[in-house]
Design an enzyme around this catalytic site. Sequence first.
Site, PDB file in Angstrom:
ATOM      1  CG  HIS A 167      51.847  38.047  39.889  1.00  0.00           C
ATOM      2  ND1 HIS A 167      52.697  37.853  38.581  1.00  0.00           N
ATOM      3  CD2 HIS A 167      52.706  39.017  40.670  1.00  0.00           C
ATOM      4  CE1 HIS A 167      53.790  38.543  38.760  1.00  0.00           C
ATOM      5  NE2 HIS A 167      53.945  39.117  39.930  1.00  0.00           N
ATOM      6  CD  GLU A 168      52.246  40.086  44.200  1.00  0.00           C
ATOM      7  OE1 GLU A 168      53.539  40.125  44.673  1.00  0.00           O
ATOM      8  OE2 GLU A 168      52.159  40.890  43.246  1.00  0.00           O
TER       9      GLU A 168
ATOM     10  CG  HIS B  85      56.274  36.954  43.004  1.00  0.00           C
ATOM     11  ND1 HIS B  85      57.566  36.845  42.311  1.00  0.00           N
ATOM     12  CD2 HIS B  85      55.938  37.869  42.622  1.00  0.00           C
ATOM     13  CE1 HIS B  85      57.702  37.528  41.248  1.00  0.00           C
ATOM     14  NE2 HIS B  85      56.583  38.450  41.311  1.00  0.00           N
TER      15      HIS B  85
ATOM     16  CD  GLU C 260      57.329  40.882  38.599  1.00  0.00           C
ATOM     17  OE1 GLU C 260      56.014  41.035  38.454  1.00  0.00           O
ATOM     18  OE2 GLU C 260      57.896  40.661  39.659  1.00  0.00           O
TER      19      GLU C 260
END
EC number: 3.4.24.-
Length: 288
Positions: free
Chosen positions: A130-131, A134, A199
């Site tokens: 997930h990071e 980003h 998100e």
Amino acid sequence: MSYAKTALLLAGMTGLFLAVGYLLAGGSGMLIALVIAMGMNFFAYWKSDSMVLRMYGARQVDRSSAPELYGIVERLAENAGLPMPKVFVIENEQPNAFATGRNPANAAVAATTGLLRRLSWEEVAGVMAHELAHVKSRDTLIMTITATLAGAISMLANFALFFGGNRNNPLGIVGVILMMVLAPMAAMVVQMAISRTGEYRADAEGARICGQPLWLASALEKIEQAAQRIDNGAAERNPATAHLFIINPLHAHKVDSLFSTHPRTANRVARLREMAGATTTAARGPWG
């Protein structure tokens, strides 16, 4: 959120900054506000990542000091087609994580010790994916600049008490009060709008990077449960950075409202489970 919409929101934030400057001191105030906004954007672009990492006392780790975490990030970065980011660990019991950096070549991911202790390595992989999502979409740069401008708008609005008699403010003292309240609120709306939609996008891309949406879904549920009862002192002292984390580190958000920094975890988990149901049983990620 599309890049065009994000750019429009950032332009709106800068325009709000200039409007507050104009209401405070006319054309000269707007010019000063423009110079300040440009300076803050420049500073945020080059120094925001190191500043945030220092704020949380993050320590850099490598293959020898944190072999499991480093290896996970390395494999995920390769799977995502990204350069290997710097990896940091934060001494904090609250399980959480964030990414920072102005571009993929200068990125860093950070995980708390609470995350590493409370989650399985599969769940940690989901979080790190997930990071990295980003990082891949450059959300970290967008959110940092937005947060910097939001803080600057709030600070500038407070100056209204000293410049409330400016003739460019047609409502007089009422206009001063309205500006002090509404300008920071408008900045917060823009900041949260960017964060919340980002998100959802990072969840979906992160699930694709690791190939297992349910790993991230399980991690989100565990992190939220722990974050509701374990304090993150550094985040409480610096609430403007809350949007950087995968789950809101503060205890304030209760509903999926316009003013929350993150969407409801239940909504995110539902999307990930739906995504898992639409994929084949064989994982595409580095653990497939």
